[in-house]
Design a protein around this motif. Structure first.
Motif, PDB file in Angstrom:
ATOM      1  N   GLU A  38      52.462  36.013  32.301  1.00 18.78           N
ATOM      2  CA  GLU A  38      51.761  37.045  33.071  1.00 18.78           C
ATOM      3  C   GLU A  38      50.279  36.746  32.905  1.00 18.78           C
ATOM      4  O   GLU A  38      49.729  36.868  31.811  1.00 18.78           O
ATOM      5  N   ARG A  40      46.149  36.741  34.142  1.00 18.07           N
ATOM      6  CA  ARG A  40      45.048  37.367  34.883  1.00 18.07           C
ATOM      7  C   ARG A  40      44.109  36.273  35.365  1.00 18.07           C
ATOM      8  O   ARG A  40      43.880  35.301  34.643  1.00 18.07           O
ATOM      9  N   SER A  41      43.548  36.463  36.535  1.00 18.63           N
ATOM     10  CA  SER A  41      42.575  35.489  37.030  1.00 18.63           C
ATOM     11  C   SER A  41      41.568  36.178  37.934  1.00 18.63           C
ATOM     12  O   SER A  41      41.929  37.036  38.740  1.00 18.63           O
ATOM     13  N   SER A 138      48.234  41.790  42.946  1.00 18.65           N
ATOM     14  CA  SER A 138      49.137  41.220  41.959  1.00 18.65           C
ATOM     15  C   SER A 138      50.237  40.453  42.693  1.00 18.65           C
ATOM     16  O   SER A 138      50.697  40.883  43.742  1.00 18.65           O
ATOM     17  N   VAL A 166      47.643  38.568  38.218  1.00 15.10           N
ATOM     18  CA  VAL A 166      46.910  39.806  38.514  1.00 15.10           C
ATOM     19  C   VAL A 166      45.429  39.466  38.672  1.00 15.10           C
ATOM     20  O   VAL A 166      44.894  38.668  37.898  1.00 15.10           O
ATOM     21  N   HIS A 167      44.803  40.057  39.681  1.00 15.66           N
ATOM     22  CA  HIS A 167      43.369  39.819  39.850  1.00 15.66           C
ATOM     23  C   HIS A 167      42.590  40.730  38.914  1.00 15.66           C
ATOM     24  O   HIS A 167      42.170  41.839  39.276  1.00 15.66           O
ATOM     25  N   LYS A 168      42.459  40.275  37.686  1.00 17.35           N
ATOM     26  CA  LYS A 168      41.648  40.962  36.686  1.00 17.35           C
ATOM     27  C   LYS A 168      41.057  39.900  35.764  1.00 17.35           C
ATOM     28  O   LYS A 168      41.547  38.767  35.731  1.00 17.35           O
ATOM     29  N   PRO A 170      40.744  37.893  32.550  1.00 15.81           N
ATOM     30  CA  PRO A 170      41.674  37.676  31.437  1.00 15.81           C
ATOM     31  C   PRO A 170      41.180  38.363  30.154  1.00 15.81           C
ATOM     32  O   PRO A 170      39.974  38.394  29.895  1.00 15.81           O
ATOM     33  N   GLU A 201      34.574  45.854  33.443  1.00 20.66           N
ATOM     34  CA  GLU A 201      35.684  44.916  33.345  1.00 20.66           C
ATOM     35  C   GLU A 201      35.466  43.942  32.180  1.00 20.66           C
ATOM     36  O   GLU A 201      36.396  43.638  31.434  1.00 20.66           O
ATOM     37  N   SER A 205      37.707  43.549  28.843  1.00 26.17           N
ATOM     38  CA  SER A 205      38.209  42.222  28.499  1.00 26.17           C
ATOM     39  C   SER A 205      37.813  41.857  27.066  1.00 26.17           C
ATOM     40  O   SER A 205      38.563  41.181  26.358  1.00 26.17           O
ATOM     41  N   TYR A 460      38.000  46.658  40.032  1.00 22.68           N
ATOM     42  CA  TYR A 460      39.240  46.277  39.345  1.00 22.68           C
ATOM     43  C   TYR A 460      40.144  47.486  39.103  1.00 22.68           C
ATOM     44  O   TYR A 460      41.195  47.358  38.497  1.00 22.68           O
TER      45      TYR A 460
END
Lengths: 474, 257
Positions: A38, A40-41, A138, A166-168, A170, A201, A205, A460
């Protein structure tokens, strides 16, 4: 060996077997699995690991991984096996069919290899992400087929753990490298030194240990991740548990983050209040406590990959006329300023009636950006009240204007925000963006004079600020 | 001390610098160097390998991996010691996986780094073999998170196959050696890991290695040498200014009276 000595050794053997059995139980909780990461990017590509988890013997396997039909925001680009699966122990063939990847690996010796239950990465899939893959999006990565052979060529049942992108940012990235690097740890240290991380964000992170503030512990965990000392940022979020009342229903939830669901919670140390139980699947603490005192305990969470994390909690059980206190919405305050904490709160008494009680708040240190918990006490009852205080460096909501057409029972609300705000929600209704950092809402479903929450979010989906707004014309 | 010490020129003759790795002059001078020392041994046993850095650029964080043959070398977590250049920083080391050592560090402020990043107390498992130690995934960042270009020098544990010279005259305990090379050398590759002095038991003696001119350097003991035999070793990792390496390693044996 004399009979006497044998008798002396029996308790030792018993202890040994209990320890051995308990370790078997822990291993059994995490089945052999094939996990698609899973990931994030926030960049134009996502690199997704394919991992064999908690498996002893492996001879061969075939797996198909596919993107959902008609996915346009991600394209399968390549698969690169790790050295172990690229000749060291296994040979691997991969092929594409559209956005479906087939991986076929076989032991180099045709005999099983012992993976010692260590997570073993087969390889990395690279997906190219389009510019239409944006915050909040996502993409699921399904395992459409999976077969494997274990010891002596016997079938090996592997649990499928599908992946997602998921576009978040990492977890542990902080600086936009799209993965945790030492530069992220450095940025956390700079934040502690006063060069603050202001982007929400990036802050989230950076807070890898989920205690709400950025400390050297976060930087150390990021460094340990880069050297492979830790492979997960699994953490239980720190929180102040609400006070429980003797013989009254209690419900509170501890929550894990940054791991692979499903989670399994258990009490590791200390005692829960008698009458209060922990739901091992959800982390909910519930029940009616029967003894009034302060309880300290540690909860441990285990994720689907077998990673574990602990967090210590304190739960006070009191004999009080108050059985519950309203949940207070988080409060934003600028660095160094005094938060506006409510002087009184709504409480529910034992006879189910409601009333207002005055609160005495402890001093809140707002010298450092981040999330802290303000603690207060209701009168001389000893009943604790808490509220999350977000220490920030800017106001996200600049102004709220309320209009009202009485004949139509129609409210118009305009909200001026700063440029970081992407979503505005008023009492559950999304406002419309008008441009120039202004949102508006026109609704007949709001009650004049009522107080409603206005929540603003970044791109986000992170909550930036909540403001309680009374619906009176201003 | 300089007045008292007789200068002995170890003239490393023609072609000791072979132009094996031609690099642009400017790059070779300005790029930070991260290197692993080459240690000469013919025996099974413990040896000290150093990872060093020489940088004019300011650095706030970095990471690197060492890759080695686990059949020839044994390195465990407890064999890793963070060097003086990054000891004030937050660090993480991992030697748990055979064949790989990972190190990372970070601090809030950037600074120039010159010296030792890591000392590895490795155990050579097979006599007479060459165990290469390669640097992988080396990353250095400035204080604003910008990646910095790096020049890498891989190291090895291997038998000595260079040139040995014996200096017969007995020297004073504070003997300073001046080593003159026939070409200009890259000062970033000159340090206490590429130039060492060992006593008769093979133990390292603390020395100061200092550039004197563009093609010479001095080697001075931190404390006076005791009476006995010593060996000055110059590894082939001392690079010329254009990046070529020393054709042969050099051992210079001398005696202190």
């Amino acid at each position: 060996m004399s009979t006497q000595k044998v008798k002396q050794l029996i308790p030792l053997f018993m202890v040994f077997f209990i320890v051995a059995l308990s370790s078997l139980t822990v291993q059994a909780a995490v089945p052999s699995s094939l996990e698609i990461g899973e990931v994030r990017s926030i960049g134009r590509e996502a690199i997704v690991p394919v991992t064999v988890v908690n498996t002893t013997y492996l001879t061969s396997g075939q797996v198909e991984i596919s993107l959902p039909n008609h996915t346009k925001t991600a394209t399968l680009k390549k698969f690169e096996p790790t050295d172990v699966f690229d000749g060291e122990l296994f040979r691997t063939i991969s092929s594409f069919s559209g956005n479906t990847l087939k991986i076929d690996f076989q032991s180099q010796t045709s005999k099983e290899h012992n993976l010692n239950n260590e997570p073993t990465i087969i390889g990395y899939i690279t997906y190219e992400l389009s510019k239409d893959f944006v915050a909040g999006d996502s993409i699921k990565l399904d395992i459409s087929s999976l077969v494997a052979k274990g010891r002596s060529g016997t079938d090996l049942i592997l649990q499928s753990l599908p992946g997602k992108i998921v576009h978040k940012m990492p977890v542990g990235d902080v600086v936009g490298n799209n993965k945790p690097t030492v530069a992220g740890a450095m940025r956390v240290l700079q934040h502690i030194n006063g060069n603050t991380i202001t982007d929400r964000e990036a802050q989230l992170s950076a807070d890898v240990d989920k205690d709400g503030v950025l400390t050297q512990s976060d930087a150390q965990q990021i460094l340990d991740f880069t050297t492979g000392k830790r492979t997960s940022f699994l953490a239980i979020e720190a929180q102040e548990l609400d006070t429980a009342v003797l013989k009254s229903e209690y419900s509170e939830k501890v929550e894990a983050f940054h791991g692979r669901e499903p989670y399994e919670y258990k009490r590791k140390l200390g005692s829960l209040p008698t009458g209060v139980n922990l739901n091992t699947a959800t982390g909910e603490l519930s029940g009616s406590p029967t003894i009034a005192k302060s309880y300290s305990f540690t909860i441990q969470v285990t994720d689907a990959l077998g990673n574990t994390a602990d967090r210590a909690f304190t739960l006070d059980v009191m004999d009080s006329n108050i059985i519950s206190v309203e949940k207070l919405t988080p409060i934003n305050v600028k660095v160094g300023e005094k938060p506006s904490l409510p002087s009184e709160v709504t409480v529910t008494y034992k006879d189910k009636t409601k009333g207002k009680e005055k609160v005495q708040w402890d001093t809140v240190d707002t010298s450092v950006m981040g999330e802290i918990t303000a603690k207060g006490v209701i009168g001389d009852s000893g009943f604790k009240v808490t509220v999350i205080v977000q220490v920030v460096n800017t106001n996200y909501i600049n102004h709220i204007n309320v209009g009202y057409f009485q004949i139509l029972n129609f409210h118009t609300i305009t909200i001026d925000v700063n440029s970081e705000v992407y979503i505005v929600n008023v009492n559950g209704l999304n406002a419309h963006y008008e441009g120039d950092n202004q949102f508006s809402l026109a609704s007949s479903s709001l009650t004049s004079g009522a107080t409603v929450p206005v929540k603003v979010y970044d791109k986000y989906g992170n909550l930036l600020e909540t403001k309680m707004q009374k619906l009176v014309v201003n | 001390m300089k007045r008292n010490s007789k200068r002995l020129k170890v003239l490393v003759m023609f072609l000791l610098f072979a132009l094996i790795l031609p690099n642009p002059l400017v790059q070779a001078v300005t790029k930070p160097v991260v290197g692993v020392s080459t240690v000469y041994t013919e025996k099974v046993g413990t040896i000290q390998v150093g990872v060093f850095i020489a940088s004019d650029s300011k650095i706030a964080s970095g990471s690197f991996e060492l890759e080695y043959d686990e059949k020839l070398l044994r390195i465990r977590n407890q064999d890793l010691t963070i060097g003086e250049t990054i000891s004030p920083a937050l660090t993480s080391t991992n030697g748990a996986k055979a064949g790989t050592v990972s190190v990372s560090w970070a601090q809030a402020s950037e600074q120039t780094l010159n010296g030792t990043l890591l000392t590895v107390s490795a155990y050579m498992l097979k006599a007479g073999e060459t165990a290469n130690i390669s640097l992988k995934n080396v990353k250095l960042y400035s204080g604003n998170g910008t990646p910095i270009d790096i020049q890498l020098l891989d190291g090895a544990v291997k038998p000595f196959k260079g040139e040995t010279k014996v200096h017969n005259k007995k020297e004073q305990p504070n003997k300073e050696w001046t080593v003159t090379l026939n070409k200009e050398f890259n000062p970033s590759t000159l340090n206490k890991h590429t130039v060492v002095v060992k006593n008769s038991r093979g133990a390292l003696v603390e020395v100061k290695v200092k550039k004197k001119t563009n093609n010479s350097f001095t080697v001075t003991p931190i404390s006076n040498y005791g009476a006995g035999k010593y060996t000055l070793e110059i590894s082939e990792q001392v690079r010329s200014i254009n990046g070529s390496k020393l054709n042969k390693a050099i051992k210079h044996e001398f005696t202190i009276q």
